[in-house]
Design a protein around this motif. Structure first.
Motif, short mmCIF file in Angstrom:
data_model
loop_
_atom_site.label_atom_id
_atom_site.label_comp_id
_atom_site.label_asym_id
_atom_site.label_seq_id
_atom_site.Cartn_x
_atom_site.Cartn_y
_atom_site.Cartn_z
N PRO A 34 0.84 -1.20 0.00
CA PRO A 34 0.00 0.00 0.00
C PRO A 34 0.88 1.25 0.00
O PRO A 34 2.06 1.18 0.28
N ALA A 35 0.31 2.34 -0.31
CA ALA A 35 1.06 3.60 -0.39
C ALA A 35 1.65 3.96 0.95
O ALA A 35 2.70 4.59 1.02
N ASP A 36 1.02 3.58 2.04
CA ASP A 36 1.51 3.91 3.37
C ASP A 36 2.26 2.70 3.93
O ASP A 36 1.66 1.69 4.24
N SER A 37 3.58 2.81 4.07
CA SER A 37 4.39 1.68 4.53
C SER A 37 4.26 1.46 6.03
O SER A 37 4.73 0.47 6.54
N THR A 38 3.64 2.36 6.75
CA THR A 38 3.47 2.19 8.18
C THR A 38 2.14 1.52 8.50
O THR A 38 1.88 1.20 9.64
N LYS A 39 1.31 1.31 7.47
CA LYS A 39 0.01 0.67 7.69
C LYS A 39 0.23 -0.81 7.98
O LYS A 39 0.92 -1.50 7.25
N LYS A 40 -0.35 -1.27 9.06
CA LYS A 40 -0.20 -2.65 9.49
C LYS A 40 -1.10 -3.56 8.65
O LYS A 40 -2.21 -3.22 8.33
N LEU A 41 -0.55 -4.72 8.32
CA LEU A 41 -1.31 -5.75 7.60
C LEU A 41 -2.09 -6.57 8.63
O LEU A 41 -1.88 -6.43 9.83
N PRO A 42 -2.96 -7.48 8.18
CA PRO A 42 -3.77 -8.25 9.14
C PRO A 42 -2.95 -9.03 10.16
O PRO A 42 -3.42 -9.27 11.27
N ASP A 43 -1.74 -9.45 9.81
CA ASP A 43 -0.94 -10.20 10.78
C ASP A 43 -0.15 -9.30 11.73
O ASP A 43 0.62 -9.78 12.55
N GLY A 44 -0.29 -8.01 11.62
CA GLY A 44 0.35 -7.08 12.53
C GLY A 44 1.70 -6.58 12.06
O GLY A 44 2.40 -5.90 12.82
N THR A 45 2.13 -6.90 10.86
CA THR A 45 3.41 -6.43 10.33
C THR A 45 3.18 -5.40 9.24
O THR A 45 2.09 -5.31 8.67
N THR A 46 4.23 -4.68 8.98
CA THR A 46 4.16 -3.70 7.88
C THR A 46 4.81 -4.32 6.66
O THR A 46 5.61 -5.25 6.78
N PRO A 47 4.50 -3.80 5.49
CA PRO A 47 5.14 -4.31 4.28
C PRO A 47 6.67 -4.18 4.33
O PRO A 47 7.38 -5.05 3.85
N ALA A 48 7.16 -3.12 4.93
CA ALA A 48 8.61 -2.94 5.05
C ALA A 48 9.21 -4.04 5.93
O ALA A 48 10.28 -4.58 5.62
N GLU A 49 8.52 -4.38 7.03
CA GLU A 49 9.00 -5.45 7.89
C GLU A 49 9.00 -6.79 7.15
O GLU A 49 9.95 -7.58 7.27
N ARG A 50 7.96 -7.03 6.36
CA ARG A 50 7.89 -8.27 5.59
C ARG A 50 9.04 -8.34 4.57
O ARG A 50 9.66 -9.38 4.41
N ALA A 51 9.29 -7.25 3.90
CA ALA A 51 10.37 -7.23 2.90
C ALA A 51 11.72 -7.44 3.58
O ALA A 51 12.57 -8.20 3.07
N ASN A 52 11.92 -6.80 4.71
CA ASN A 52 13.17 -6.96 5.45
C ASN A 52 13.33 -8.39 5.95
O ASN A 52 14.40 -8.98 5.87
N THR A 53 12.22 -8.94 6.46
CA THR A 53 12.26 -10.32 6.94
C THR A 53 12.58 -11.28 5.79
O THR A 53 13.39 -12.20 5.94
N ALA A 54 11.97 -11.07 4.65
CA ALA A 54 12.23 -11.93 3.49
C ALA A 54 13.69 -11.82 3.06
O ALA A 54 14.33 -12.83 2.74
#
Length: 150
Positions: A34-54
């Protein structure tokens, strides 16, 4: 650009260069960002956190794979060294046993020769004492005294 978009672009760039494999989750996270990288996804993570984790997961997996390959090479080298050492030991032991048998045979031969010579000498002495003078040892010739001035 937002942080999540930058992370997604960086992940894609690394994946396209072939330096780091990117799991499907990271590609999906990059495309569904989403346009806002601080918006939490349903699992409680942000897209930036997911990308970093990956990214971290793929780096760790690559390192683990390299470590496993190195370990297998070391195990193989150690097994080869053990096999070489065992073969060398068997060869050395066989050579030792051959030499030991050779020396034992020589020793037996020498002992038998000595025992035969002693037996012949004892027989000659006994015959000499019994009167067979031809079997007596010949006396060593004595030399006349020499003049010390000569």
């Amino acid at each position: 650009m937002t942080n999540s978009m930058m992370a997604a672009v960086a992940a894609m760039a690394l994946a396209l260069t072939g330096t780091v494999p990117v799991p499907a989750l990271a590609v999906q996270a990059a495309s569904d960002t989403p346009a806002d990288s601080t918006k939490k996804l349903p699992d409680g993570t942000t897209p930036a956190e997911r990308a970093n984790t990956a990214r971290l997961n793929s780096e760790q997996a690559a390192k683990a794979k390299a470590d496993n390959i190195t370990y297998q090479q070391e195990v193989s080298a150690a097994a080869q060294q053990v096999a070489h050492d065992q073969a060398e030991f068997v060869e050395d032991t066989a050579a030792y046993e051959i030499e030991k048998a050779r020396i034992a045979a020589l020793s037996t031969e020498e002992r038998l020769k000595y025992e035969a010579a002693v037996a012949a000498w004892k027989a000659d002495v006994a015959a000499c004492k019994a009167g067979e003078t031809h079997r007596c040892a010949k006396p060593k010739p004595t030399l006349p005294p020499q003049d010390p001035q000569d």
